[in-house]
Design an enzyme around this catalytic site. Structure first.
Site, PDB file in Angstrom:
ATOM      1  N   GLY A   1       0.825  -1.194   0.000  1.00 51.57           N
ATOM      2  CA  GLY A   1       0.000   0.000   0.000  1.00 51.57           C
ATOM      3  C   GLY A   1       0.862   1.248   0.000  1.00 51.57           C
ATOM      4  O   GLY A   1       1.829   1.343   0.755  1.00 51.57           O
TER       5      GLY A   1
ATOM      6  N   ASN B   1       5.630 -14.798   6.085  1.00 52.04           N
ATOM      7  CA  ASN B   1       4.453 -15.478   5.552  1.00 52.04           C
ATOM      8  C   ASN B   1       4.785 -16.845   4.973  1.00 52.04           C
ATOM      9  O   ASN B   1       3.886 -17.569   4.549  1.00 52.04           O
ATOM     10  CB  ASN B   1       3.785 -14.618   4.473  1.00 52.04           C
TER      11      ASN B   1
ATOM     12  N   HIS C   1      39.919 -39.516  27.756  1.00 48.81           N
ATOM     13  CA  HIS C   1      39.480 -40.392  26.678  1.00 48.81           C
ATOM     14  C   HIS C   1      38.334 -41.297  27.117  1.00 48.81           C
ATOM     15  O   HIS C   1      38.387 -41.901  28.187  1.00 48.81           O
ATOM     16  CB  HIS C   1      40.615 -41.322  26.192  1.00 48.81           C
TER      17      HIS C   1
END
Length: 453
Positions: A135, A223, A359
């Site tokens: 717009g 959207n 380890h």
């Protein structure tokens, strides 16, 4: 000031059962980002309008300062704001935000609020190189806003306008009820649009003012999953740029994800593909290797975390060495100069100053003193199938490889545990603990030979 956040939409293009506003951005729902920004403006009323998945949305963001209004039917943005009216203070202006527009800065919103003081109607606008689909803000010769015209209704001259409406507004609340009641739904969607209120405000003699954000991305909405991914990258880029400004070394700013809060001291270095979640603090001179995941953790100064390490809910002292391929689970606490090496897992355990498990070890529900050496393949057997029990290893203990400690058990100071030992009883200070074994070597043995087919 009142703040209304619209969060009722279905989000069809997301193609998901999850309400759109709950899709995560940087590990948190889109709506949560908007609420957090709104809170910085210290509103007297904070109202979230829910609709699709209302119960799920309310559960996700419920808080003492958040009220909810329900839009049972999605009949447009004007209709959505109308549902919030009973919860608003009519004597204060109302700022309208959107639950799927998460990156608007508080400073931008404050600029709009300031522009709309003294009963003005404020619109957040942005000027785009390509305004197609938005717009347009129509102004008269004096520069005053006269209307917002949608793309499909715009004349060829109006289509040249680059200033567009973002949908974010500040409006006098006392008049808003009247304006919303006058909206018509004479459009293709049969919906009541909030954008139509601006013409009613102008007709009523209200001055319409505008403000603009510093960056275009502040007004981007979500959207689709593609748009969500785009905003994620923008957000992460902003975080990375802020870290760089603060002096953090990033091997590649484009390959960093912060999904929460990351606080860094001086001379911190982070390699590629690292993920930080929740609240993470890295003290001075911390080095993080590639492909690490660190969640809700504090890391002491001078610590080195090697590649492919996963840390969750742990506290690390100064100058510790972790990884590669180590896992620290919630409740792990490492004192200064402790080492946890490759394929070692630590859970709900304290490892003392200078102790090492380098380890192939599991340390769970344990208290380990200072200067303890944990040999490869050591396991604290903490679970009997029903309950968890703790293992205590005091200072200066040497634990040989392939040791099992069956909890609850205590190993005293200075004990040496031979390789391949199972400890199921307490061991007093200074002793050698071992399981007697016999080694046999036989002559005349012939290895099997694979048969030829």
């Amino acid at each position: 000031m009142n703040i209304v956040i619209l969060a009722a939409g279905t989000g069809k293009r997301m193609r998901s059962a999850l309400p759109k506003v709950l899709h995560p951005l940087a590990g948190r729902p889109l709506l949560s980002h908007v609420i957090d920004t709104a809170r910085t403006l210290q509103p007297s009323r904070l109202v979230v309008v829910v609709g699709h998945g209302a119960e799920q949305v309310q559960a996700a963001v419920a808080a003492p300062d958040v009220q909810f209004a329900v839009q049972a039917e999605q009949l447009g943005t004007g209709h959505a704001v109308r549902q919030a009216l009973p919860l608003l203070d009519p004597a204060q202006p109302t700022l309208v935000l959107y639950g799927d527009v998460p990156l608007t800065r508080a400073s931008t919103l404050q600029r709009l609020v300031d522009a709309a003081r003294e009963g003005r109607y404020g619109i957040l606008t942005v000027t785009l190189d390509d305004p197609t689909g938005y717009g347009r803000i129509v102004r008269d010769a004096a520069g005053f806003v006269t209307r917002i015209v949608e793309q499909k209704d715009a004349s060829p001259e109006q289509l040249k306008i680059a200033e567009i409406n973002t949908g974010i507004i500040v409006t006098p609340t006392a008049q808003l009820s009247m304006w919303l009641g006058a909206l018509k739904n004479e459009n293709a969607q049969g919906e009541y649009y909030l954008t139509d209120v601006v013409e009613l405000a102008i007709e009523a003699g209200f001055e319409v003012v505008t403000a603009q954000p510093d960056e275009e991305w502040e007004t981007l909405g979500v959207n689709s999953k593609a748009q969500l991914a785009e905003l994620e990258r923008i957000h992460q880029r902003n975080i990375a740029e802020a870290l760089l400004v603060d002096g953090v070394t990033l091997a590649d700013p484009a390959r960093l994800d912060v999904r929460g809060t990351l606080r860094c001291g001086r001379d911190v270095s982070i390699d590629v593909n690292c993920v930080f979640e929740g609240n993470v603090t890295l003290a001075d001179n911390v080095t993080i290797g590639a492909n690490c995941v660190i969640r809700n953790a504090s890391v002491g100064a001078g610590t080195r975390i090697d590649a492919f390490t996963h840390i969750d809910g742990a506290e690390l002292g100064a100058h510790t060495v972790i990884g590669p391929y180590a896992r620290l689970r919630p409740g792990a606490q490492l004192a200064d100069e402790a080492h946890v090496g490759n394929f070692v897992e630590v859970k709900n355990a304290v490892i003392g100053h200078g102790s090492k498990a380098n380890h192939l070890t599991y340390i769970g529900d344990a208290d380990i003193g200072a200067r303890v050496n944990i040999g490869a393949g050591t396991i604290t057997c903490n679970y009997d199938g029903a309950n968890k029990f703790r293992t205590v290893i005091e200072d200066d203990v040497f634990v040989g490889s392939d040791t099992q400690l069956v909890a609850p058990v205590r190993v005293g100071r200075g004990v040496t545990i031979a390789a391949g030992t199972t400890i199921w009883k307490d061991v007093a200070d200074g002793l050698l603990a071992l399981n007697e074994k016999t080694q046999t070597a036989k002559s005349g043995y012939v290895r099997p030979v694979k048969k030829k087919s």
